[in-house]
Write a protein that holds these residues in place. Structure first.
Motif, PDB file in Angstrom:
ATOM      1  N   LEU A 171       0.829  -1.204   0.000  1.00 25.71           N
ATOM      2  CA  LEU A 171       0.000   0.000   0.000  1.00 25.71           C
ATOM      3  C   LEU A 171       0.867   1.259   0.000  1.00 25.71           C
ATOM      4  O   LEU A 171       0.592   2.220  -0.726  1.00 25.71           O
ATOM      5  CB  LEU A 171      -0.942  -0.012   1.214  1.00 25.71           C
ATOM      6  CG  LEU A 171      -2.023  -1.089   1.164  1.00 25.71           C
ATOM      7  CD1 LEU A 171      -2.750  -1.201   2.499  1.00 25.71           C
ATOM      8  CD2 LEU A 171      -3.028  -0.806   0.051  1.00 25.71           C
TER       9      LEU A 171
ATOM     10  N   THR B 160       2.383   1.669  -3.474  1.00 22.27           N
ATOM     11  CA  THR B 160       1.375   2.120  -4.428  1.00 22.27           C
ATOM     12  C   THR B 160       1.173   3.621  -4.304  1.00 22.27           C
ATOM     13  O   THR B 160       1.211   4.365  -5.286  1.00 22.27           O
ATOM     14  CB  THR B 160       0.040   1.406  -4.162  1.00 22.27           C
ATOM     15  OG1 THR B 160       0.266  -0.003  -4.154  1.00 22.27           O
ATOM     16  CG2 THR B 160      -0.976   1.743  -5.233  1.00 22.27           C
ATOM     17  N   LEU B 161       0.981   4.047  -3.073  1.00 17.34           N
ATOM     18  CA  LEU B 161       0.752   5.453  -2.792  1.00 17.34           C
ATOM     19  C   LEU B 161       1.926   6.310  -3.264  1.00 17.34           C
ATOM     20  O   LEU B 161       1.750   7.326  -3.944  1.00 17.34           O
ATOM     21  CB  LEU B 161       0.570   5.607  -1.288  1.00 17.34           C
ATOM     22  CG  LEU B 161      -0.068   6.891  -0.805  1.00 17.34           C
ATOM     23  CD1 LEU B 161      -1.340   7.140  -1.589  1.00 17.34           C
ATOM     24  CD2 LEU B 161      -0.372   6.757   0.678  1.00 17.34           C
TER      25      LEU B 161
ATOM     26  N   THR C 224      -5.972   1.116  -1.311  1.00 13.87           N
ATOM     27  CA  THR C 224      -5.066   2.246  -1.095  1.00 13.87           C
ATOM     28  C   THR C 224      -5.847   3.496  -0.688  1.00 13.87           C
ATOM     29  O   THR C 224      -5.406   4.271   0.162  1.00 13.87           O
ATOM     30  CB  THR C 224      -4.248   2.523  -2.369  1.00 13.87           C
ATOM     31  OG1 THR C 224      -3.593   1.318  -2.770  1.00 13.87           O
ATOM     32  CG2 THR C 224      -3.198   3.587  -2.120  1.00 13.87           C
TER      33      THR C 224
ATOM     34  N   TYR D 198      -6.618   3.224   2.867  1.00 12.22           N
ATOM     35  CA  TYR D 198      -5.355   3.394   3.587  1.00 12.22           C
ATOM     36  C   TYR D 198      -5.018   4.877   3.757  1.00 12.22           C
ATOM     37  O   TYR D 198      -4.663   5.339   4.837  1.00 12.22           O
ATOM     38  CB  TYR D 198      -4.266   2.659   2.806  1.00 12.22           C
ATOM     39  CG  TYR D 198      -2.871   2.773   3.355  1.00 12.22           C
ATOM     40  CD1 TYR D 198      -2.514   2.155   4.549  1.00 12.22           C
ATOM     41  CD2 TYR D 198      -1.897   3.484   2.660  1.00 12.22           C
ATOM     42  CE1 TYR D 198      -1.225   2.245   5.033  1.00 12.22           C
ATOM     43  CE2 TYR D 198      -0.599   3.577   3.134  1.00 12.22           C
ATOM     44  CZ  TYR D 198      -0.267   2.966   4.328  1.00 12.22           C
ATOM     45  OH  TYR D 198       1.010   3.061   4.800  1.00 12.22           O
TER      46      TYR D 198
ATOM     47  N   ILE E 114      -4.048   9.111  -5.546  1.00 13.94           N
ATOM     48  CA  ILE E 114      -4.993   7.998  -5.536  1.00 13.94           C
ATOM     49  C   ILE E 114      -6.330   8.395  -6.140  1.00 13.94           C
ATOM     50  O   ILE E 114      -7.000   7.596  -6.802  1.00 13.94           O
ATOM     51  CB  ILE E 114      -5.161   7.436  -4.102  1.00 13.94           C
ATOM     52  CG1 ILE E 114      -6.063   6.205  -4.095  1.00 13.94           C
ATOM     53  CG2 ILE E 114      -5.694   8.473  -3.146  1.00 13.94           C
ATOM     54  CD1 ILE E 114      -5.483   5.034  -4.823  1.00 13.94           C
TER      55      ILE E 114
END
Lengths: 198, 198
Positions: A13, A16-17, A58, A61, A102
């Motif tokens: 996560l 990804t961010l 995400t 998150y 995101i």
DNA sequence: TCGGTTACTTGACATCGTGTCAATTGACTT
DNA sequence: AAGTCAATTGACACGATGTCAAGTAACCGA
């Protein structure tokens, strides 16, 4: 705590961010995320069943990290409708830059994936509830312009505060964050408030 | 005239447009366009070197068909700034539904193709010029609110009239076209005009 | 009537990203 | 020693775009 070694899922996560904030959305592929997380591409699918699901996770998150509820506290405890309107716009304006990466990803994904579309829509409806509450507070104070129904006023505030408008004003028009906040409050008052003193 | 047998290129553009209006953007593939045009998929590439180029050409085709310049005449010949503002919003509001399909396609394509991004940006900058002209006319009439610089007022009007806002209000909020037009004029006046009578 | 051009066809193929599957490894339990 | 769990490797199917080569059918001008 973030000083402990994060588990694989959290590493994914975070990666990804980080990638979504650093690069163009479409250039963040499953392979890139895997590489940055230090695992194989296939291992991603042990944690998330698809790219869409990973992006949705995400999103949650990010909201966890930034504690959205706490941010919205000032708007919920505001005394007058005007205060509430200002506080809501203010918090949202501070929150938007943090979800930029995101949000773009989710919007793009929405074109091809209905679950992603639903996830984004869900967040936008949550934001709309905040707009509705602010409009209701204005109405209670008899400060809502008679030009609009409560429903229409909510639609308008929701539109003004949309992610796309934020993007256009801060990116395409180059407005600094402070200008965005100040001007958005001005606009909301001009349109919605009966005696639009600023 | 449309009763004559159109050449292949025009048939392709018509098919593309028809499909974009009928379905989700991403589900309009090169193969679909070819089938609807009555030619082979490969033949598309004899006329357009890529999907992006085809979409860009379709954009120009749509603007040709609907004679954008003629539509904007009333706003250019308006006497007062207020008239000009209203006329511009009115024409744009009538034009938007007609470019809906291709606009969405171009926006999606912009994520992956920089030429598509440039093409869409170009159209949006053209629209922005119209906003700038309307703001200038207001300024000339001493009707521009002192809250904003000319630049900011242009940015704001541009934002209000964006395709995404039109989409949100008419699709997500379910506003009928007439409401969209009426409300947008109201909003523009409330924000930009010094004595917002209307 | 021949030759050339133009528009289009067919079929095969490369590329890229997502997502799946099977077999394997290595560590930690019990 | 056996079992479980997380992860690895490599191969592969799929769908979409875009390319290439060879063939065809109509038309046009000398």
């Amino acid at each position: 705590m973030s000083s402990e070694a994060p588990c694989t899922r959290d590493k994914i996560l975070q990666s990804t961010l980080a990638l979504l904030e650093a690069r163009e959305v479409q250039s963040v592929r499953m392979g890139d995320i895997a590489k940055r997380s230090g695992i194989s591409r296939q291992a991603l699918y042990l944690h998330f069943k698809s790219r869409a699901e990973l992006l949705i996770a995400t999103t949650r998150y990010v909201e966890d990290i930034h504690d959205v509820d706490a941010r919205l506290l000032p708007s919920r405890t505001a005394r007058t409708g005007l205060e509430r309107l200002d506080a809501y716009i203010e918090s949202w304006g501070e929150f938007l830059p943090k979800i930029q990466g995101i949000a773009k990803a989710l919007i793009v994904m929405s074109e091809t994936d209905s679950e992603a579309a639903a996830a984004w829509d869900d967040r936008m409806q949550a934001m709309r509830s905040g707009c509705a509450a602010a409009v209701k507070a204005l109405k209670r104070d008899k400060q809502l312009s008679p030009q609009h129904t409560v429903e229409q006023a909510t639609d308008i505030l929701w539109m003004l505060m949309s992610f796309q408008n934020w993007q256009q004003l801060t990116q395409a028009c180059g407005w600094p964050p402070a200008t965005y906040g100040k001007k958005l409050k001005q606009m909301a008052r001009s349109i919605l408030v009966v005696d639009a003193g600023g």
